[in-house]
Scaffold this motif. Sequence first.
Motif, PDB file in Angstrom:
ATOM      1  N   THR A 127      -1.625  -0.949  -4.423  1.00 32.47           N
ATOM      2  CA  THR A 127      -2.789  -0.290  -3.823  1.00 32.47           C
ATOM      3  C   THR A 127      -2.364   1.107  -3.379  1.00 32.47           C
ATOM      4  OG1 THR A 127      -3.595  -2.432  -3.030  1.00 32.47           O
ATOM      5  CG2 THR A 127      -4.557  -0.450  -2.035  1.00 32.47           C
ATOM      6  N   ILE A 128      -3.141   2.121  -3.748  1.00 30.35           N
ATOM      7  CA  ILE A 128      -2.786   3.498  -3.427  1.00 30.35           C
ATOM      8  C   ILE A 128      -3.964   4.167  -2.723  1.00 30.35           C
ATOM      9  CG2 ILE A 128      -2.034   5.733  -4.337  1.00 30.35           C
ATOM     10  CD1 ILE A 128      -0.901   4.256  -6.766  1.00 30.35           C
ATOM     11  N   VAL A 129      -3.704   4.718  -1.541  1.00 33.81           N
ATOM     12  CA  VAL A 129      -4.736   5.419  -0.780  1.00 33.81           C
ATOM     13  C   VAL A 129      -4.667   6.906  -1.117  1.00 33.81           C
ATOM     14  CG1 VAL A 129      -5.624   5.996   1.495  1.00 33.81           C
ATOM     15  CG2 VAL A 129      -4.659   3.718   1.075  1.00 33.81           C
ATOM     16  N   VAL A 130      -5.745   7.413  -1.696  1.00 33.24           N
ATOM     17  CA  VAL A 130      -5.846   8.815  -2.096  1.00 33.24           C
ATOM     18  C   VAL A 130      -6.946   9.448  -1.255  1.00 33.24           C
ATOM     19  CG1 VAL A 130      -6.590  10.325  -3.966  1.00 33.24           C
ATOM     20  CG2 VAL A 130      -5.000   8.461  -4.440  1.00 33.24           C
ATOM     21  N   ALA A 170     -12.535   3.933   7.611  1.00 33.67           N
ATOM     22  CA  ALA A 170     -13.174   3.789   6.308  1.00 33.67           C
ATOM     23  C   ALA A 170     -12.201   3.209   5.291  1.00 33.67           C
ATOM     24  CB  ALA A 170     -13.698   5.143   5.833  1.00 33.67           C
ATOM     25  N   VAL A 171     -10.948   3.664   5.314  1.00 33.08           N
ATOM     26  CA  VAL A 171      -9.961   3.169   4.365  1.00 33.08           C
ATOM     27  C   VAL A 171      -9.683   1.686   4.613  1.00 33.08           C
ATOM     28  CG1 VAL A 171      -7.558   3.339   3.634  1.00 33.08           C
ATOM     29  CG2 VAL A 171      -8.899   5.420   3.970  1.00 33.08           C
ATOM     30  N   LEU A 172      -9.557   1.289   5.880  1.00 32.10           N
ATOM     31  CA  LEU A 172      -9.318  -0.121   6.194  1.00 32.10           C
ATOM     32  C   LEU A 172     -10.488  -0.980   5.756  1.00 32.10           C
ATOM     33  CD1 LEU A 172      -7.705   0.315   9.725  1.00 32.10           C
ATOM     34  CD2 LEU A 172      -6.552  -0.482   7.654  1.00 32.10           C
ATOM     35  N   ASN A 173     -11.698  -0.478   5.910  1.00 29.81           N
ATOM     36  CA  ASN A 173     -12.874  -1.225   5.426  1.00 29.81           C
ATOM     37  C   ASN A 173     -12.817  -1.391   3.911  1.00 29.81           C
ATOM     38  OD1 ASN A 173     -13.981  -1.589   7.961  1.00 29.81           O
ATOM     39  ND2 ASN A 173     -15.280   0.234   7.849  1.00 29.81           N
ATOM     40  N   ALA A 174     -12.418  -0.320   3.234  1.00 28.47           N
ATOM     41  CA  ALA A 174     -12.327  -0.382   1.757  1.00 28.47           C
ATOM     42  C   ALA A 174     -11.242  -1.367   1.315  1.00 28.47           C
ATOM     43  CB  ALA A 174     -12.046   1.007   1.200  1.00 28.47           C
ATOM     44  N   LEU A 175     -10.203  -1.481   2.129  1.00 29.91           N
ATOM     45  CA  LEU A 175      -9.134  -2.434   1.839  1.00 29.91           C
ATOM     46  C   LEU A 175      -9.489  -3.852   2.275  1.00 29.91           C
ATOM     47  CD1 LEU A 175      -6.051  -0.308   3.010  1.00 29.91           C
ATOM     48  CD2 LEU A 175      -6.628  -0.904   0.653  1.00 29.91           C
ATOM     49  N   HIS A 180      -4.931  -0.635  -7.509  1.00 31.07           N
ATOM     50  CA  HIS A 180      -6.228  -0.437  -6.871  1.00 31.07           C
ATOM     51  C   HIS A 180      -6.162   0.901  -6.127  1.00 31.07           C
ATOM     52  CE1 HIS A 180      -9.230  -1.919  -3.566  1.00 31.07           C
ATOM     53  NE2 HIS A 180      -9.799  -1.085  -4.418  1.00 31.07           N
ATOM     54  N   ILE A 181      -7.037   1.829  -6.491  1.00 35.87           N
ATOM     55  CA  ILE A 181      -7.017   3.163  -5.899  1.00 35.87           C
ATOM     56  C   ILE A 181      -8.181   3.304  -4.917  1.00 35.87           C
ATOM     57  CG2 ILE A 181      -6.935   5.642  -6.341  1.00 35.87           C
ATOM     58  CD1 ILE A 181      -4.686   4.163  -7.708  1.00 35.87           C
ATOM     59  N   VAL A 184       0.823  -1.213   0.000  1.00 35.00           N
ATOM     60  CA  VAL A 184       0.000   0.000   0.000  1.00 35.00           C
ATOM     61  C   VAL A 184       0.856   1.262   0.000  1.00 35.00           C
ATOM     62  CG1 VAL A 184      -1.812   1.256   1.234  1.00 35.00           C
ATOM     63  CG2 VAL A 184      -1.786  -1.257   1.272  1.00 35.00           C
ATOM     64  N   LEU A 185       0.498   2.213  -0.852  1.00 35.13           N
ATOM     65  CA  LEU A 185       1.119   3.537  -0.854  1.00 35.13           C
ATOM     66  C   LEU A 185       0.209   4.505  -0.107  1.00 35.13           C
ATOM     67  CD1 LEU A 185       3.268   5.570  -1.870  1.00 35.13           C
ATOM     68  CD2 LEU A 185       1.860   5.866  -3.931  1.00 35.13           C
ATOM     69  N   LEU A 186       0.759   5.161   0.914  1.00 34.75           N
ATOM     70  CA  LEU A 186       0.034   6.166   1.697  1.00 34.75           C
ATOM     71  C   LEU A 186       0.508   7.557   1.279  1.00 34.75           C
ATOM     72  CD1 LEU A 186       0.309   4.436   5.201  1.00 34.75           C
ATOM     73  CD2 LEU A 186      -1.591   4.308   3.574  1.00 34.75           C
TER      74      LEU A 186
END
Length: 246
Positions: A181-184, A239-244, A209-210, A3-5
Amino acid sequence: MKVLLTRPEGRNQSMVDALNERGIAHWVTPLLCVEATPAIATNTPHPLAHADMIICISANAVTFADNALTTTNPPHKAWPPAQYFAVGHATWDALDQLGISALEAPDDCQQTEGLLTLAPLQEIKGKQITIIRGVGGREALAEQLTERGATVRYWEVYQRACPPLDGQQLALQWQAFGIDTIVVTSGEVLDNLINLVPKELFAWLRSCHIIVPSNRVEAQAHAFGITQVTNANAANSKAVLNALKL
């Protein structure tokens, strides 16, 4: 999964901790920096004056507004009495740390659309509302509040920029590390990501995966040709962890 933060400096730690707990490899590259806007002229009415309701768009909005209030000459002794609102939980927490009680958007929609469902924002004809934000963004919120009869003004306390980065070198490092996976967390971060990645590496970017925080940023990602997009419906870590699906 790797994952990229991309949150601004100092804003990634909760996700780093969560990913470490789960044994998920990650890379941190802040793709947005923020700086204070110029101080309000002393002969100009303060944007918080006479506000019945104050809406804070982000934790940065709270931080920079508080700094501006305490460094004004003469300084404001406290945030004014008003009804306060926070778009997301991080913003609510920033206000809470200042001793300010606020209502926040529902957990399942921590964005403009969710905020607008709150009961106190339904019957607001004649109310004076100040939105504290960075320069630009969230025009839909002011438009909806105005349609409901409120008088809306902005206090833009910070501005966004892209940190000085070598996009070619960074993108190659991300690819070599195996980022998939990139968190935007905002449209500005997505813009900076797109602008940094060289065209010859766009195929790699489009294979990632964005994770995005809202319908608006989801549409923005699709417009750039990115198809693997998940809308977390908020920018907070939960929310981000749920999406992941973590």
